[in-house]
Write a protein that holds these residues in place. Structure first.
Motif, PDB file in Angstrom:
ATOM      1  N   SER A   3      31.663  44.606  42.712  1.00 58.18           N
ATOM      2  CA  SER A   3      32.031  44.077  44.020  1.00 58.18           C
ATOM      3  C   SER A   3      31.099  42.928  44.370  1.00 58.18           C
ATOM      4  O   SER A   3      29.939  42.908  43.968  1.00 58.18           O
ATOM      5  N   ILE A   4      31.646  41.984  45.117  1.00 53.76           N
ATOM      6  CA  ILE A   4      30.842  40.861  45.593  1.00 53.76           C
ATOM      7  C   ILE A   4      31.043  40.730  47.087  1.00 53.76           C
ATOM      8  O   ILE A   4      32.037  41.207  47.637  1.00 53.76           O
ATOM      9  N   GLU A   5      30.087  40.099  47.751  1.00 50.94           N
ATOM     10  CA  GLU A   5      30.232  39.784  49.162  1.00 50.94           C
ATOM     11  C   GLU A   5      30.056  38.290  49.312  1.00 50.94           C
ATOM     12  O   GLU A   5      29.116  37.715  48.779  1.00 50.94           O
ATOM     13  N   ALA A  28      29.366  33.483  43.891  1.00 45.72           N
ATOM     14  CA  ALA A  28      29.208  34.938  43.977  1.00 45.72           C
ATOM     15  C   ALA A  28      29.820  35.631  42.757  1.00 45.72           C
ATOM     16  O   ALA A  28      29.324  36.671  42.315  1.00 45.72           O
ATOM     17  N   LEU A  29      30.897  35.057  42.203  1.00 44.55           N
ATOM     18  CA  LEU A  29      31.592  35.680  41.067  1.00 44.55           C
ATOM     19  C   LEU A  29      30.874  35.471  39.733  1.00 44.55           C
ATOM     20  O   LEU A  29      30.936  36.337  38.858  1.00 44.55           O
ATOM     21  N   GLY A  67      34.338  41.071  51.488  1.00 43.33           N
ATOM     22  CA  GLY A  67      34.038  41.804  50.272  1.00 43.33           C
ATOM     23  C   GLY A  67      35.220  41.773  49.318  1.00 43.33           C
ATOM     24  O   GLY A  67      36.373  41.893  49.735  1.00 43.33           O
ATOM     25  N   TYR A  68      34.937  41.583  48.032  1.00 49.88           N
ATOM     26  CA  TYR A  68      35.981  41.559  47.008  1.00 49.88           C
ATOM     27  C   TYR A  68      35.547  42.412  45.833  1.00 49.88           C
ATOM     28  O   TYR A  68      34.369  42.490  45.508  1.00 49.88           O
ATOM     29  N   GLU A  69      36.528  43.036  45.188  1.00 50.05           N
ATOM     30  CA  GLU A  69      36.266  43.755  43.946  1.00 50.05           C
ATOM     31  C   GLU A  69      36.978  43.013  42.823  1.00 50.05           C
ATOM     32  O   GLU A  69      38.129  42.609  42.962  1.00 50.05           O
ATOM     33  N   ILE A  70      36.273  42.830  41.715  1.00 48.68           N
ATOM     34  CA  ILE A  70      36.845  42.123  40.570  1.00 48.68           C
ATOM     35  C   ILE A  70      37.737  43.087  39.791  1.00 48.68           C
ATOM     36  O   ILE A  70      37.292  44.151  39.355  1.00 48.68           O
TER      37      ILE A  70
END
Length: 157
Positions: free
Chosen positions: A137-139, A128-129, A148-151
């Motif tokens: 943002s990725i899920e 995902a990254l 959910g993450y934000e880089i």
């Protein structure tokens, strides 16, 4: 013959394990087999059968390591640059639910160790990254549900 990406440190670890198995473990097992053989009847000799099983496992791992070393594509992370996440990148992300900050380095399958923050390139979060930039943002579909993450930061160290 597919190349196997890995960092220089991961490659050194594989080579060291291969050396240890060939130069230290193999002679130790051969000695154990020889010792067990001297005890007589091999059909009921548990020490002999255990040593032979150890030998089989060790030789299997030696073959696997030789294959990995031969197919290794060593990537020097210190020479990588850019804004996008790629193999070798150390990525700092923030969990959008808990606001918890996590740091991951994307490495080869053989050198992954989640406890030390090294995730496999083939893991769901690494996939995902890859290709994303700071601020995106990725899920990730994890076993416990979607996360959910934000880089926050991407660096190559």
């Amino acid at each position: 013959m597919n190349k196997v990406p890995m960092t220089a440190g991961g490659f050194q670890s594989l080579k060291e394990e291969l050396r240890w198995r060939q130069q230290e473990e193999r002679p130790r097992i051969i000695e154990a087999i020889s010792e067990a053989r001297s005890h007589g009847d091999l059909s009921e000799n548990a020490e002999y059968h255990a040593a032979k099983e150890q030998q089989s496992l060790n030789e299997g791992r030696v073959n696997e390591l030789e294959d990995l070393v031969a197919r290794a594509e060593v990537i020097d992370v210190s020479k990588l640059t850019g804004e996008k996440v790629k193999f070798g990148a150390t990525v700092v992300v923030v969990d959008e639910d808990s606001e918890e900050e996590r740091t991951y380095q994307i490495v080869g399958d053989q050198e992954a160790d989640v406890k030390s923050g090294r995730i496999s390139i083939s893991s769901p979060i690494a996939r995902a990254l890859i290709g994303k930039e700071v601020g995106e943002s990725i899920e990730v579909n994890a076993p416990g549900g979607a996360r959910g993450y934000e880089i926050v930061r991407v660096q190559f160290i």
